[in-house]
Design a protein around this motif. Structure first.
Motif, PDB file in Angstrom:
ATOM      1  N   GLY A  27       8.331 -25.498 -23.488  1.00  0.00           N
ATOM      2  CA  GLY A  27       9.096 -25.937 -22.329  1.00  0.00           C
ATOM      3  C   GLY A  27       8.315 -26.937 -21.503  1.00  0.00           C
ATOM      4  N   LEU A  28       9.043 -27.851 -20.859  1.00  0.00           N
ATOM      5  CA  LEU A  28       8.442 -28.872 -20.002  1.00  0.00           C
ATOM      6  C   LEU A  28       9.168 -28.910 -18.672  1.00  0.00           C
ATOM      7  N   GLU A  29       8.428 -29.183 -17.612  1.00  0.00           N
ATOM      8  CA  GLU A  29       9.019 -29.364 -16.288  1.00  0.00           C
ATOM      9  C   GLU A  29       8.186 -30.400 -15.552  1.00  0.00           C
ATOM     10  N   TYR A  30       8.850 -31.389 -14.954  1.00  0.00           N
ATOM     11  CA  TYR A  30       8.156 -32.460 -14.244  1.00  0.00           C
ATOM     12  C   TYR A  30       8.431 -32.357 -12.757  1.00  0.00           C
ATOM     13  N   ASP A  31       7.371 -32.390 -11.964  1.00  0.00           N
ATOM     14  CA  ASP A  31       7.463 -32.397 -10.507  1.00  0.00           C
ATOM     15  C   ASP A  31       7.168 -33.824 -10.053  1.00  0.00           C
ATOM     16  N   ALA A  32       8.221 -34.585  -9.739  1.00  0.00           N
ATOM     17  CA  ALA A  32       8.079 -35.994  -9.377  1.00  0.00           C
ATOM     18  C   ALA A  32       7.295 -36.166  -8.083  1.00  0.00           C
ATOM     19  N   ALA A  33       7.466 -35.272  -7.130  1.00  0.00           N
ATOM     20  CA  ALA A  33       6.772 -35.392  -5.850  1.00  0.00           C
ATOM     21  C   ALA A  33       5.256 -35.286  -6.027  1.00  0.00           C
ATOM     22  N   GLU A  34       4.826 -34.490  -6.985  1.00  0.00           N
ATOM     23  CA  GLU A  34       3.391 -34.284  -7.229  1.00  0.00           C
ATOM     24  C   GLU A  34       2.889 -35.047  -8.453  1.00  0.00           C
ATOM     25  N   ASP A  35       3.789 -35.702  -9.198  1.00  0.00           N
ATOM     26  CA  ASP A  35       3.450 -36.354 -10.475  1.00  0.00           C
ATOM     27  C   ASP A  35       2.705 -35.364 -11.372  1.00  0.00           C
ATOM     28  N   LEU A  36       3.306 -34.196 -11.519  1.00  0.00           N
ATOM     29  CA  LEU A  36       2.705 -33.073 -12.227  1.00  0.00           C
ATOM     30  C   LEU A  36       3.627 -32.640 -13.361  1.00  0.00           C
ATOM     31  N   TYR A  55       0.564 -19.639 -22.711  1.00  0.00           N
ATOM     32  CA  TYR A  55      -0.146 -20.392 -21.682  1.00  0.00           C
ATOM     33  C   TYR A  55       0.829 -21.160 -20.792  1.00  0.00           C
ATOM     34  N   ILE A  56       0.383 -21.403 -19.567  1.00  0.00           N
ATOM     35  CA  ILE A  56       1.018 -22.377 -18.692  1.00  0.00           C
ATOM     36  C   ILE A  56       0.029 -23.530 -18.583  1.00  0.00           C
ATOM     37  N   GLY A  57       0.500 -24.720 -18.883  1.00  0.00           N
ATOM     38  CA  GLY A  57      -0.348 -25.898 -18.806  1.00  0.00           C
ATOM     39  C   GLY A  57       0.077 -26.798 -17.663  1.00  0.00           C
ATOM     40  N   LEU A  58      -0.895 -27.482 -17.060  1.00  0.00           N
ATOM     41  CA  LEU A  58      -0.627 -28.440 -15.995  1.00  0.00           C
ATOM     42  C   LEU A  58      -1.373 -29.726 -16.301  1.00  0.00           C
ATOM     43  N   ILE A  59      -0.666 -30.827 -16.164  1.00  0.00           N
ATOM     44  CA  ILE A  59      -1.277 -32.145 -16.313  1.00  0.00           C
ATOM     45  C   ILE A  59      -0.982 -32.915 -15.037  1.00  0.00           C
ATOM     46  N   GLU A  60      -2.035 -33.178 -14.259  1.00  0.00           N
ATOM     47  CA  GLU A  60      -1.888 -33.912 -13.010  1.00  0.00           C
ATOM     48  C   GLU A  60      -1.834 -35.417 -13.283  1.00  0.00           C
ATOM     49  N   ASN A  61      -1.174 -36.152 -12.397  1.00  0.00           N
ATOM     50  CA  ASN A  61      -1.054 -37.614 -12.519  1.00  0.00           C
ATOM     51  C   ASN A  61      -0.549 -38.018 -13.907  1.00  0.00           C
ATOM     52  N   ILE A  62       0.459 -37.325 -14.379  1.00  0.00           N
ATOM     53  CA  ILE A  62       0.947 -37.525 -15.739  1.00  0.00           C
ATOM     54  C   ILE A  62       1.448 -38.944 -15.988  1.00  0.00           C
ATOM     55  N   SER A  63       2.046 -39.583 -14.999  1.00  0.00           N
ATOM     56  CA  SER A  63       2.609 -40.916 -15.226  1.00  0.00           C
ATOM     57  C   SER A  63       1.541 -41.935 -15.612  1.00  0.00           C
ATOM     58  N   SER A  64       0.310 -41.740 -15.176  1.00  0.00           N
ATOM     59  CA  SER A  64      -0.768 -42.668 -15.529  1.00  0.00           C
ATOM     60  C   SER A  64      -1.356 -42.368 -16.904  1.00  0.00           C
ATOM     61  N   LYS A  65      -0.936 -41.268 -17.545  1.00  0.00           N
ATOM     62  CA  LYS A  65      -1.512 -40.848 -18.828  1.00  0.00           C
ATOM     63  C   LYS A  65      -0.554 -41.005 -20.002  1.00  0.00           C
ATOM     64  N   LYS A  98      12.146 -23.619  -5.802  1.00  0.00           N
ATOM     65  CA  LYS A  98      12.058 -24.289  -4.504  1.00  0.00           C
ATOM     66  C   LYS A  98      10.709 -23.966  -3.867  1.00  0.00           C
ATOM     67  N   GLN A  99      10.035 -25.011  -3.387  1.00  0.00           N
ATOM     68  CA  GLN A  99       8.731 -24.839  -2.766  1.00  0.00           C
ATOM     69  C   GLN A  99       8.890 -24.152  -1.420  1.00  0.00           C
ATOM     70  N   LYS A 100       8.159 -23.058  -1.212  1.00  0.00           N
ATOM     71  CA  LYS A 100       8.252 -22.310   0.042  1.00  0.00           C
ATOM     72  C   LYS A 100       7.291 -22.861   1.081  1.00  0.00           C
ATOM     73  N   ASN A 101       6.045 -23.003   0.714  1.00  0.00           N
ATOM     74  CA  ASN A 101       5.008 -23.444   1.635  1.00  0.00           C
ATOM     75  C   ASN A 101       4.312 -24.679   1.068  1.00  0.00           C
ATOM     76  N   SER A 102       3.774 -25.482   1.928  1.00  0.00           N
ATOM     77  CA  SER A 102       3.034 -26.650   1.494  1.00  0.00           C
ATOM     78  C   SER A 102       1.850 -26.211   0.633  1.00  0.00           C
ATOM     79  N   GLY A 103       1.702 -26.825  -0.515  1.00  0.00           N
ATOM     80  CA  GLY A 103       0.601 -26.488  -1.407  1.00  0.00           C
ATOM     81  C   GLY A 103       0.901 -25.374  -2.377  1.00  0.00           C
ATOM     82  N   GLU A 104       2.037 -24.729  -2.239  1.00  0.00           N
ATOM     83  CA  GLU A 104       2.399 -23.652  -3.160  1.00  0.00           C
ATOM     84  C   GLU A 104       3.546 -24.120  -4.052  1.00  0.00           C
ATOM     85  N   THR A 105       3.387 -23.930  -5.343  1.00  0.00           N
ATOM     86  CA  THR A 105       4.425 -24.266  -6.303  1.00  0.00           C
ATOM     87  C   THR A 105       5.049 -22.978  -6.813  1.00  0.00           C
ATOM     88  N   ILE A 106       6.376 -22.867  -6.720  1.00  0.00           N
ATOM     89  CA  ILE A 106       7.096 -21.705  -7.254  1.00  0.00           C
ATOM     90  C   ILE A 106       7.468 -22.015  -8.701  1.00  0.00           C
TER      91      ILE A 106
END
Length: 127
Positions: A27-36, A55-65, A98-106
């Motif tokens: 599965g894939l999910e893209y967070d445009a606000a965080e480019d994640l 596993y859960i994988g995270l790739i930060e700044n994906i658009s540049s990669k 839906k993001q509840k708090n700043s810095g927290e990803t649901i």
């Protein structure tokens, strides 16, 4: 893609990891606000005495990669360490809530047990 069909610009990017067994992305999910880019993945046992790990994988700044021939996840988290209730279930998919708090990803994930029963879990994650 939808308008170009067979001539669309598609590329395969190899996913590198330090996991001993090969892993298969489910599965894939893209967070445009965080480019994640978040993904769910499970190991592919190469022998009968190996168990499936998820596993859960995270790739930060994906658009540049995306033009690279291969990508290494910034984080590859064993799901059973994060969520012990997932033990005995294989991770099948992932989506953002839906993001509840700043810095927290649901995150919502779906796991399937040996009897093909589906379980959905929700948790918050801070990076």
């Amino acid at each position: 893609f939808w308008t170009k069909g067979a001539t669309a610009d598609l590329r395969i990017i190899k996913l590198n990891s330090d996991v001993k067994q090969p892993i298969r992305v489910s599965g894939l999910e893209y967070d445009a606000a965080e480019d994640l880019l978040l993904f769910s993945a499970s190991s592919v046992p190469t022998s009968s005495n190996e168990s499936v790990e998820s596993y859960i994988g995270l790739i930060e700044n994906i658009s540049s990669k995306l033009k690279q021939p291969s990508i290494r996840p910034d984080y590859l988290l064993p799901i059973y360490d994060i969520m012990p209730d997932m033990k005995g279930k294989q991770l099948q998919s992932i989506c953002l809530g839906k993001q509840k708090n700043s810095g927290e990803t649901i995150i919502h994930v779906c796991g399937i047990d040996a009897n093909n029963r589906c379980y959905v879990y929700r948790f918050g994650m801070r990076r």
